[in-house]
Design a protein around this motif. Structure first.
Motif, PDB file in Angstrom:
ATOM      1  N   ALA A 238       8.074  12.855  -1.750  1.00  0.00           N
ATOM      2  CA  ALA A 238       9.037  11.751  -1.659  1.00  0.00           C
ATOM      3  C   ALA A 238       8.289  10.424  -1.549  1.00  0.00           C
ATOM      4  O   ALA A 238       7.131  10.357  -1.118  1.00  0.00           O
ATOM      5  N   PHE A 239       8.952   9.337  -1.933  1.00  0.00           N
ATOM      6  CA  PHE A 239       8.428   7.984  -1.795  1.00  0.00           C
ATOM      7  C   PHE A 239       7.951   7.784  -0.348  1.00  0.00           C
ATOM      8  O   PHE A 239       8.672   8.083   0.605  1.00  0.00           O
ATOM      9  N   THR A 240       6.730   7.306  -0.191  1.00  0.00           N
ATOM     10  CA  THR A 240       6.131   7.213   1.140  1.00  0.00           C
ATOM     11  C   THR A 240       7.008   6.482   2.155  1.00  0.00           C
ATOM     12  O   THR A 240       7.142   6.946   3.307  1.00  0.00           O
ATOM     13  N   PRO A 241       7.627   5.343   1.830  1.00  0.00           N
ATOM     14  CA  PRO A 241       8.498   4.704   2.819  1.00  0.00           C
ATOM     15  C   PRO A 241       9.638   5.592   3.303  1.00  0.00           C
ATOM     16  O   PRO A 241      10.044   5.494   4.469  1.00  0.00           O
ATOM     17  N   ILE A 242      10.143   6.457   2.439  1.00  0.00           N
ATOM     18  CA  ILE A 242      11.190   7.381   2.883  1.00  0.00           C
ATOM     19  C   ILE A 242      10.611   8.381   3.878  1.00  0.00           C
ATOM     20  O   ILE A 242      11.248   8.710   4.890  1.00  0.00           O
ATOM     21  N   GLN A 243       9.393   8.847   3.627  1.00  0.00           N
ATOM     22  CA  GLN A 243       8.771   9.779   4.568  1.00  0.00           C
ATOM     23  C   GLN A 243       8.507   9.106   5.915  1.00  0.00           C
ATOM     24  O   GLN A 243       8.722   9.708   6.981  1.00  0.00           O
ATOM     25  N   VAL A 244       8.064   7.865   5.891  1.00  0.00           N
ATOM     26  CA  VAL A 244       7.812   7.141   7.142  1.00  0.00           C
ATOM     27  C   VAL A 244       9.123   6.941   7.895  1.00  0.00           C
ATOM     28  O   VAL A 244       9.190   7.106   9.123  1.00  0.00           O
TER      29      VAL A 244
ATOM     30  N   ARG B  78       0.820  -1.218   0.000  1.00  0.00           N
ATOM     31  CA  ARG B  78       0.000   0.000   0.000  1.00  0.00           C
ATOM     32  C   ARG B  78       0.854   1.268   0.000  1.00  0.00           C
ATOM     33  O   ARG B  78       0.329   2.365  -0.255  1.00  0.00           O
ATOM     34  N   SER B  79       2.144   1.124   0.280  1.00  0.00           N
ATOM     35  CA  SER B  79       3.013   2.308   0.367  1.00  0.00           C
ATOM     36  C   SER B  79       3.639   2.689  -0.966  1.00  0.00           C
ATOM     37  O   SER B  79       4.410   3.643  -1.033  1.00  0.00           O
TER      38      SER B  79
END
Length: 414
Positions: free
Chosen positions: A272-278, A61-62
């Motif tokens: 930015a790519f969501t996993p990088i933001q997380v 989902r990310s």
């Protein structure tokens, strides 16, 4: 159709390209080059941040489009950092935006707020995007001194009196790249007072906020009362958490400027790519021991570098912040200029540095040396530099107490 495009004509040839070309050629010949030219952190990203990235990437989902402003949790995490670190309260919805590194944010805000012919005040020397972000947007840049003292304040007064049109924005950057100068809160108060009176926006680059070595802990300009009326500040995870390639930065401050940047970015990217933001949330909100460890790493490297350069006969001011030393070219080589000196140092010592001219005309006569190799390699570099200087008749140790301005608490207060 052979004429160069208008905006490209306003960009001079990339000064660093000559040294980079010589560096690549030396490596192609199999030579061992110690590269202290680019501010590229070499230490690994802390493991808890990488772990969060991997965990989030595993969630399908990310992998869709993200949010240009930054996911809400990330904006809240940045606001929390400002509250803890600077005692500055930020509204995550209106006063914070995530950027693809601070460089992208600076360039896009320049595009958002600049009209052709505007006058922008930029320290010289400074990081190239501070000047060229506005030049690309069509502005004219007026240089001011880079050191945070009364001379800079007097230059600002002259700029307002003699610039047509009147300046619309000022760039400040402390700890500074390339000079490593630091500013204290009292200096920021003077800057804010002046710019509020003259209705000039302030863009503060605080990318090196956590890389400091002395008693002066770099403050945020937003900690000054009334600063958010005119100022926006850019920060980055690149140096603080050794996340340069992740391209994660922020802008915070004046809601009008933040909204202008958000509108430009909404047309240009999906964030930015969501996993990088997380993972960036994990960096800002998780354990901070790693920040102190990274700071100590650069301090140890600074001390090794300066001791070695002094023993070699090269007197370099002691930086109190950033990941660079701003080194005056030894007198014997001064007339050849920073580009030629950098190429000679590369050719004869196998050490790459950044020529000061690449940071503006007032950077001529200096080179920037990055603390981007481990202490063993730095010792190797200074031994090679010593042999190089000895071959040219310069023998150490250098005299201590350089007359160059140094970014210490005492210097700033004097």
């Amino acid at each position: 159709m052979t004429e160069e495009f208008h905006r490209i004509r306003r960009l001079p040839p990339y000064v660093f390209a000559e040294v980079n070309k010589a560096k690549a050629a030396a490596r192609a010949r199999g030579e061992d080059i110690i590269d202290l030219g680019m501010g590229n952190p070499d230490s690994p990203t802390p493991s808890h941040i990488v772990k969060k990235l991997v965990e989030t990437v595993a969630d399908p989902r990310s992998h869709g489009y993200s949010v240009s402003r930054g996911i809400p949790g990330l904006r809240k995490a940045l606001a929390g950092y400002y509250d803890r670190r600077f005692n500055v309260k930020l509204d995550p919805d209106t006063e914070v935006i995530a950027t693809l590194g601070s460089k992208e944010g600076l360039a896009n805000l320049a595009s958002a707020i600049t009209s052709p012919g505007d006058t922008i005040l930029v320290p010289n020397p400074s990081y190239p995007i501070h000047q060229f972000g506005f030049i690309i947007a069509g502005a004219s840049v007026r240089s001011i001194p880079a050191y945070p003292d009364d001379e800079m304040l007097r230059a600002l007064e002259r700029a307002v009196r003699h610039s047509v049109p009147k300046p619309t924005a000022l760039i400040v950057n402390f700890p500074s790249n390339p000079t490593a100068y630091l500013a204290d809160l009292d200096f920021y108060k003077e800057i804010v007072k002046f710019c509020r009176r003259e209705e000039i926006f302030i863009l503060s680059d605080l990318a090196y906020a956590e890389i400091y070595f002395g008693d002066l802990v770099p403050p945020s300009i937003l900690a000054v009362e009334g600063a958010k009326d005119i100022a926006v500040e850019f920060t980055s995870l690149s140096k603080t958490y050794s996340m340069a390639g992740w391209r994660m930065g922020f802008a915070a401050g004046n809601p009008r400027l933040i909204d202008a940047l958000a509108r430009i970015k909404s047309y240009l990217d999906y964030g930015a790519f969501t996993p990088i933001q997380v993972a960036a949330v994990a960096a800002l909100s998780g354990p901070q021991d790693c920040v102190a460890e990274i700071r100590q790493l650069y301090k140890d490297r600074r001390d090794v570098l300066l001791r070695g350069l002094d023993a070699a006969g090269w007197d370099v001011p002691r930086p109190e912040g950033s990941m660079f030393a701003w080194a005056p070219i030894p007198e014997k080589f001064r007339d050849m200029g920073s580009v030629a000196f950098s190429k000679l140092l590369l050719q004869e010592a196998g050490v790459a540095v950044a020529p000061g001219l690449g940071f503006g005309e007032h950077g001529e006569g200096f080179v920037r040396i990055g603390l981007v190799e481990n202490t063993q390699r730095l010792r190797q570099a200074t031994r090679a530099i010593k042999s190089f200087l000895n071959a040219h008749g310069i023998n150490g140790p250098a005299h201590q107490g350089s007359q160059q301005k140094q970014s210490t608490l005492e210097d700033t207060a004097s």
